[in-house]
Design a protein around this motif. Structure first.
Motif, short mmCIF file in Angstrom:
data_model
loop_
_atom_site.label_atom_id
_atom_site.label_comp_id
_atom_site.label_asym_id
_atom_site.label_seq_id
_atom_site.Cartn_x
_atom_site.Cartn_y
_atom_site.Cartn_z
N PRO A 43 2.76 24.36 22.29
CA PRO A 43 3.50 25.19 23.24
C PRO A 43 4.79 24.51 23.68
CG PRO A 43 1.17 25.08 23.82
CD PRO A 43 1.39 24.06 22.76
N GLY A 44 5.84 25.30 23.89
CA GLY A 44 7.11 24.78 24.38
C GLY A 44 8.00 24.18 23.32
N LYS A 45 7.58 24.19 22.05
CA LYS A 45 8.36 23.62 20.95
C LYS A 45 8.70 24.70 19.93
CE LYS A 45 7.64 19.58 22.84
NZ LYS A 45 8.70 18.90 23.61
N VAL A 46 9.57 24.35 18.98
CA VAL A 46 9.86 25.24 17.86
C VAL A 46 8.81 24.96 16.78
CG1 VAL A 46 11.53 25.99 16.14
CG2 VAL A 46 12.32 25.20 18.38
N ASN A 47 7.91 25.90 16.57
CA ASN A 47 6.83 25.75 15.60
C ASN A 47 7.23 26.42 14.29
OD1 ASN A 47 4.15 24.77 17.18
ND2 ASN A 47 5.45 25.99 18.53
N ILE A 48 7.27 25.64 13.21
CA ILE A 48 7.56 26.17 11.89
C ILE A 48 6.24 26.35 11.16
CG2 ILE A 48 8.73 25.77 9.71
CD1 ILE A 48 10.87 24.23 11.19
N LEU A 49 5.94 27.57 10.74
CA LEU A 49 4.65 27.92 10.16
C LEU A 49 4.83 28.45 8.75
CD1 LEU A 49 3.57 30.17 13.18
CD2 LEU A 49 3.06 27.73 12.95
N LEU A 50 4.08 27.94 7.80
CA LEU A 50 4.06 28.55 6.48
C LEU A 50 3.11 29.73 6.51
CD1 LEU A 50 5.60 26.00 5.49
CD2 LEU A 50 4.28 26.21 3.38
N GLU A 51 3.59 30.86 6.06
CA GLU A 51 2.84 32.11 6.11
C GLU A 51 1.48 31.98 5.44
OE1 GLU A 51 0.99 35.31 4.40
OE2 GLU A 51 2.40 34.23 3.10
N CYS A 52 0.48 32.53 6.05
CA CYS A 52 -0.92 32.66 5.61
C CYS A 52 -1.74 32.67 6.89
CB CYS A 52 -1.38 31.54 4.69
SG CYS A 52 -3.06 31.82 4.07
N PHE A 53 -1.89 33.86 7.49
CA PHE A 53 -2.45 33.96 8.82
C PHE A 53 -3.73 34.79 8.84
CE2 PHE A 53 2.30 34.02 9.49
CZ PHE A 53 2.40 32.66 9.79
N THR A 54 -4.70 34.32 9.60
CA THR A 54 -5.86 35.13 9.92
C THR A 54 -5.54 35.94 11.18
OG1 THR A 54 -6.82 33.42 11.33
CG2 THR A 54 -7.41 33.38 8.97
N TYR A 55 -6.40 36.91 11.48
CA TYR A 55 -6.21 37.67 12.72
C TYR A 55 -6.31 36.73 13.93
CZ TYR A 55 -7.03 41.74 9.73
OH TYR A 55 -6.96 42.68 8.74
N ASP A 56 -7.25 35.80 13.90
CA ASP A 56 -7.42 34.87 15.01
C ASP A 56 -6.18 34.00 15.21
OD1 ASP A 56 -9.95 35.82 15.52
OD2 ASP A 56 -11.00 34.19 14.49
N PHE A 57 -5.57 33.59 14.11
CA PHE A 57 -4.39 32.74 14.24
C PHE A 57 -3.24 33.51 14.90
CE2 PHE A 57 -0.55 30.52 12.98
CZ PHE A 57 -0.92 29.18 13.09
N VAL A 58 -3.07 34.78 14.54
CA VAL A 58 -2.01 35.57 15.16
C VAL A 58 -2.28 35.76 16.65
CG1 VAL A 58 -0.87 37.82 15.16
CG2 VAL A 58 -1.45 36.73 12.99
N GLU A 59 -3.54 35.92 17.01
CA GLU A 59 -3.87 36.02 18.44
C GLU A 59 -3.52 34.71 19.15
OE1 GLU A 59 -4.83 38.64 20.20
OE2 GLU A 59 -4.57 39.82 18.37
N ALA A 60 -3.75 33.59 18.48
CA ALA A 60 -3.39 32.30 19.07
C ALA A 60 -1.88 32.17 19.23
CB ALA A 60 -3.93 31.17 18.21
N MET A 61 -1.12 32.70 18.30
CA MET A 61 0.34 32.71 18.43
C MET A 61 0.77 33.44 19.70
SD MET A 61 1.66 33.46 14.51
CE MET A 61 3.40 33.52 15.00
N LYS A 62 0.12 34.56 19.97
CA LYS A 62 0.45 35.34 21.16
C LYS A 62 0.23 34.53 22.44
CE LYS A 62 -0.83 39.78 19.03
NZ LYS A 62 -1.76 40.94 19.11
#
Length: 323
Positions: A43-62
């Motif tokens: 949190p609070g940083k610029v997070n660079i993510l390589l695409e490949c997401f589960t539904y749970d991971f996207v919820e964590a992004m939110k």
């Protein structure tokens, strides 16, 4: 600005994405930024993510983006095909599937989660310049940019064996498909020690490259359209002469590698190995690549484009559909 290069959505030890993360990390550090590998989003940083997401991971992004200062940049790696990624053989049955690229239900789900995740991003960086326009069209996101593969100090790790210790004539590392096996078998019939493998770790791969006279880029299938920027970049950076099957789509690294039409690929490989100039040729091409495509300058241009507009307004992301 502080960057966090997140790998946890690909597993605890994701060998297959580390070349890309290392390229980004070294490039950002060359510009004076702090860039760290992290298993989890910070949190609070610029997070660079390589695409490949589960539904749970996207919820964590939110949840993570609720912290002020949090930003996301997604690095995209796949090809848009309609409402999916990589749907090149949608009519195939399970028995005819050649690799994980031929599992359409997996790629449809992965495309859906990407669509939701990219709505929360500062930008999407794609590894293939040819995919920038298709991704903009598919997402409606104007902030899709090409991530170049330039030369950066520290990326090269191969220490080549003396010529007399190079017991592998040609090496291919990557996903093994029927077409790739066919090419390797044909080279073996010509009397060459051609090796195709999916290495388990960096040490194994570096040893194989160090023992090999040349590297190979073999298309996934006979009708494959696209070059492999990442494979081109790895071999170029490591003074490994790369011979590639010609693809209709080209990339900015194509001028630095050796290409041959599929029908003449085996003969060209034999010529290079017999000519015995592969080491000098690899060095010459790497030096030209190093001079003409310095990655720090390319990364600065990419960051300027990424941050040339105001931070996207916070939006409600689309609900998931499981059809």
């Amino acid at each position: 600005m502080e960057f966090k290069l997140v790998y946890g959505n690909h597993g605890r030890d994701p060998f297959h994405i580390m070349d890309t993360l290392l390229l980004i990390k070294l490039s950002l550090e060359a510009l004076g930024y702090k860039a760290d590998l992290e298993e989890r989003m910070i949190p609070g940083k610029v997070n660079i993510l390589l695409e490949c997401f589960t539904y749970d991971f996207v919820e964590a992004m939110k949840e993570v983006r609720k912290t002020p200062g949090t930003e996301f940049i997604i690095v995209a790696t796949e090809f848009v095909t309609g409402k999916s990624f990589n749907d090149f053989n949608s009519g195939d049955t399970e028995s005819t599937r050649d690799s994980h690229y031929d599992v359409p239900e997996y790629w449809r789900k992965r495309f859906r989660t990407f669509l939701v995740a990219q709505e929360m991003t500062r930008a999407v960086w794609h590894l293939a310049e040819s995919q920038v326009a298709p991704f903009k069209e598919a997402t409606g996101n104007a902030s899709v940019f090409y991530l170049p593969h330039g030369y950066v100090d520290g990326f090269a790790r191969v220490r080549h064996k003396p010529v007399q210790h190079k017991d592998i004539d040609a090496i291919f590392t990557g996903t093994l498909t029927n077409h790739r096996h066919t090419v390797i078998r044909e080279l073996a019939k010509r009397g060459f020690n051609a090796v195709a493998t999916k290495p388990l770790n960096f040490v194994q791969r570096e040893d194989l490259i160090a023992r090999a006279k040349i590297g190979l880029n073999i298309k996934q299938t006979d009708n494959w359209l696209y070059p492999s920027n990442s494979r081109y970049h790895y071999h170029l950076s490591n003074d490994s002469l790369l011979l590639s099957e010609h693809t209709p789509v080209q990339c900015d690294l194509s001028p630095y590698i050796v290409e041959a039409d599929p029908e003449s690929f085996i003969e060209r490989c034999c010529e290079i190995l017999v000519d015995d100039q592969w080491a000098n040729e690899a060095l010459t091409r790497r030096e030209r690549f190093m001079a003409e495509m310095p990655m720090p300058a390319l990364m600065k241009h990419l960051l300027d484009a990424t941050y040339s507009q105001a931070r996207p307004v916070e939006r409600e992301t689309h609900a998931f559909t499981c059809n």
